[in-house]
Design an enzyme around this catalytic site. Structure first.
Site, PDB file in Angstrom:
ATOM      1  N   THR A  43       7.818   3.264   6.308  1.00  0.00           N
ATOM      2  CA  THR A  43       8.367   3.601   4.933  1.00  0.00           C
ATOM      3  C   THR A  43      10.012   3.398   5.012  1.00  0.00           C
ATOM      4  O   THR A  43      10.705   2.759   4.263  1.00  0.00           O
ATOM      5  CB  THR A  43       7.794   4.646   4.187  1.00  0.00           C
ATOM      6  OG1 THR A  43       6.266   4.562   4.009  1.00  0.00           O
ATOM      7  CG2 THR A  43       8.194   4.715   2.781  1.00  0.00           C
ATOM      8  N   ASN A  68      12.970  -0.708   0.197  1.00  0.00           N
ATOM      9  CA  ASN A  68      12.222  -1.023   1.555  1.00  0.00           C
ATOM     10  C   ASN A  68      11.399  -2.223   1.737  1.00  0.00           C
ATOM     11  O   ASN A  68      10.882  -2.339   2.427  1.00  0.00           O
ATOM     12  CB  ASN A  68      11.392   0.267   1.954  1.00  0.00           C
ATOM     13  CG  ASN A  68      10.102   0.446   1.059  1.00  0.00           C
ATOM     14  OD1 ASN A  68      10.037  -0.171   0.169  1.00  0.00           O
ATOM     15  ND2 ASN A  68       9.297   1.424   1.534  1.00  0.00           N
ATOM     16  N   HIS A 114       5.615  -3.729  -0.030  1.00  0.00           N
ATOM     17  CA  HIS A 114       4.695  -2.755  -0.130  1.00  0.00           C
ATOM     18  C   HIS A 114       3.590  -3.247   0.444  1.00  0.00           C
ATOM     19  O   HIS A 114       3.305  -4.323   0.496  1.00  0.00           O
ATOM     20  CB  HIS A 114       4.538  -2.479  -1.627  1.00  0.00           C
ATOM     21  CG  HIS A 114       3.354  -1.888  -1.905  1.00  0.00           C
ATOM     22  ND1 HIS A 114       3.172  -0.157  -1.926  1.00  0.00           N
ATOM     23  CD2 HIS A 114       1.984  -1.991  -2.209  1.00  0.00           C
ATOM     24  CE1 HIS A 114       1.971   0.282  -2.282  1.00  0.00           C
ATOM     25  NE2 HIS A 114       1.100  -0.919  -2.436  1.00  0.00           N
ATOM     26  N   TYR A 153       2.536   3.449  -9.929  1.00  0.00           N
ATOM     27  CA  TYR A 153       3.001   4.488  -9.101  1.00  0.00           C
ATOM     28  C   TYR A 153       2.560   5.669  -9.479  1.00  0.00           C
ATOM     29  O   TYR A 153       3.128   6.762  -9.154  1.00  0.00           O
ATOM     30  CB  TYR A 153       4.632   4.422  -8.823  1.00  0.00           C
ATOM     31  CG  TYR A 153       4.940   3.149  -7.882  1.00  0.00           C
ATOM     32  CD1 TYR A 153       4.538   3.265  -6.527  1.00  0.00           C
ATOM     33  CD2 TYR A 153       5.597   1.966  -8.261  1.00  0.00           C
ATOM     34  CE1 TYR A 153       5.032   2.198  -5.567  1.00  0.00           C
ATOM     35  CE2 TYR A 153       6.027   1.228  -7.458  1.00  0.00           C
ATOM     36  CZ  TYR A 153       5.629   1.227  -6.089  1.00  0.00           C
ATOM     37  OH  TYR A 153       5.822   0.288  -5.112  1.00  0.00           O
ATOM     38  N   LYS A 166       9.426  -6.574  -2.803  1.00  0.00           N
ATOM     39  CA  LYS A 166      10.373  -5.741  -3.667  1.00  0.00           C
ATOM     40  C   LYS A 166      11.701  -6.279  -4.353  1.00  0.00           C
ATOM     41  O   LYS A 166      12.206  -7.287  -3.762  1.00  0.00           O
ATOM     42  CB  LYS A 166      10.421  -4.433  -3.173  1.00  0.00           C
ATOM     43  CG  LYS A 166       9.217  -3.872  -2.930  1.00  0.00           C
ATOM     44  CD  LYS A 166       9.446  -2.287  -2.338  1.00  0.00           C
ATOM     45  CE  LYS A 166       8.119  -1.566  -2.227  1.00  0.00           C
ATOM     46  NZ  LYS A 166       8.265  -0.035  -1.688  1.00  0.00           N
ATOM     47  N   GLU A 190      -5.065  -1.697  -6.547  1.00  0.00           N
ATOM     48  CA  GLU A 190      -3.969  -2.594  -6.739  1.00  0.00           C
ATOM     49  C   GLU A 190      -3.992  -4.074  -6.797  1.00  0.00           C
ATOM     50  O   GLU A 190      -3.288  -4.368  -7.633  1.00  0.00           O
ATOM     51  CB  GLU A 190      -2.980  -2.299  -5.406  1.00  0.00           C
ATOM     52  CG  GLU A 190      -2.752  -0.685  -5.216  1.00  0.00           C
ATOM     53  CD  GLU A 190      -2.013  -0.363  -4.194  1.00  0.00           C
ATOM     54  OE1 GLU A 190      -1.941  -1.260  -3.006  1.00  0.00           O
ATOM     55  OE2 GLU A 190      -1.522   0.810  -3.779  1.00  0.00           O
TER      56      GLU A 190
HETATM   57  P1  CMP Z   1       5.827   2.137  -0.966  1.00  0.00           P
HETATM   58  O1  CMP Z   1       5.025   2.922   0.215  1.00  0.00           O
HETATM   59  O2  CMP Z   1       5.588   0.818  -0.912  1.00  0.00           O
HETATM   60  O3  CMP Z   1       5.357   2.935  -2.369  1.00  0.00           O
HETATM   61  C1  CMP Z   1       5.807   4.070  -2.589  1.00  0.00           C
HETATM   62  C2  CMP Z   1       7.325   3.967  -2.557  1.00  0.00           C
HETATM   63  O4  CMP Z   1       8.109   5.156  -2.895  1.00  0.00           O
HETATM   64  C3  CMP Z   1       7.695   3.838  -1.058  1.00  0.00           C
HETATM   65  O5  CMP Z   1       7.417   2.391  -0.798  1.00  0.00           O
HETATM   66  C4  CMP Z   1       9.407   3.803  -1.152  1.00  0.00           C
HETATM   67  O6  CMP Z   1       9.964   2.842  -1.548  1.00  0.00           O
HETATM   68  C5  CMP Z   1       9.170   4.909  -2.175  1.00  0.00           C
HETATM   69  N1  CMP Z   1       9.523   6.386  -1.385  1.00  0.00           N
HETATM   70  C6  CMP Z   1       8.775   6.973  -0.614  1.00  0.00           C
HETATM   71  N2  CMP Z   1       9.170   8.274  -0.097  1.00  0.00           N
HETATM   72  C7  CMP Z   1      10.479   8.123  -0.821  1.00  0.00           C
HETATM   73  C8  CMP Z   1      11.460   9.093  -0.663  1.00  0.00           C
HETATM   74  N3  CMP Z   1      11.302  10.327   0.226  1.00  0.00           N
HETATM   75  N4  CMP Z   1      12.618   8.818  -0.987  1.00  0.00           N
HETATM   76  C9  CMP Z   1      12.859   7.655  -1.883  1.00  0.00           C
HETATM   77  N5  CMP Z   1      11.789   6.994  -2.189  1.00  0.00           N
HETATM   78  C10 CMP Z   1      10.469   6.941  -1.448  1.00  0.00           C
END
Ligand code: CMP
Length: 141
Positions: free
Chosen positions: A93, A114, A117, A51, A11, A128
């Site tokens: 996550t 984070n 992915h 998303y 990311k 995906e």
């Molecule tokens: P990922 O699981 O790669 O894809 C969905 C993304 O949404 C996840 O990573 C996080 O970057 C984001 N995400 C998920 N939960 C939260 C949350 N509670 N607050 C902010 N971002 C989130």
């Protein structure tokens, strides 16, 4: 369904900090084969489509803004039991909850930024992967 494919994106936060090489090294060391990879930048439309499942979530707008803020590395990875094995490698996550040594523990800033992915199911790994690599030969036979 086969379970030897997963899809990943490094990311914008991790790309901007120069972590592409370090993260790819961890992926290689964990035994994944990179079968497709590109450096790209998502448009708002592409990120919103990717998303879509999170459309109703309170963090959706911030997620789209963040994922379109810079370049990403998109890749398809191959290994036995790829989805589960890759999710172990990247960690929770929320990096604050990620195990020591995982990619998110090492390189992620926060739950929203984070670092990486990983697909959450074999079905989504295919969806995906096709989203980013629609012409790749592996899906043509
Ligand atoms: P990922 O699981 O790669 O894809 C969905 C993304 O949404 C996840 O990573 C996080 O970057 C984001 N995400 C998920 N939960 C939260 C949350 N509670 N607050 C902010 N971002 C989130």
């Amino acid at each position: 369904m086969e379970n030897n494919i997963t899809f990943t994106m490094i990311k914008p936060d991790a790309v901007n900090k120069g972590y592409i090489g370090a993260i790819l090294n961890q992926i290689n060391n964990a035994g994944f084969e990179i079968i497709a990879m590109k450096l790209t930048k998502l448009s708002k439309e592409e990120a919103s489509k990717f998303y879509q499942i999170h459309e109703e979530k309170p963090f959706f707008n911030d997620l789209i803004k963040y994922m379109t803020s810079g370049c990403i590395v998109a890749a398809i990875l191959k290994k036995d039991n790829a989805v589960e094995s890759f999710r172990k490698l990247i960690g929770s996550t929320n990096p604050a909850e990620a195990d020591e040594g995982t990619i998110r523990k090492l390189y992620a800033e926060s739950i929203s930024a984070n670092a990486i992915h990983g697909s959450d199911s074999d079905e989504n790994a295919i969806v995906e992967s096709k989203f980013h690599f629609e012409d790749i030969e592996i899906f043509n036979h």
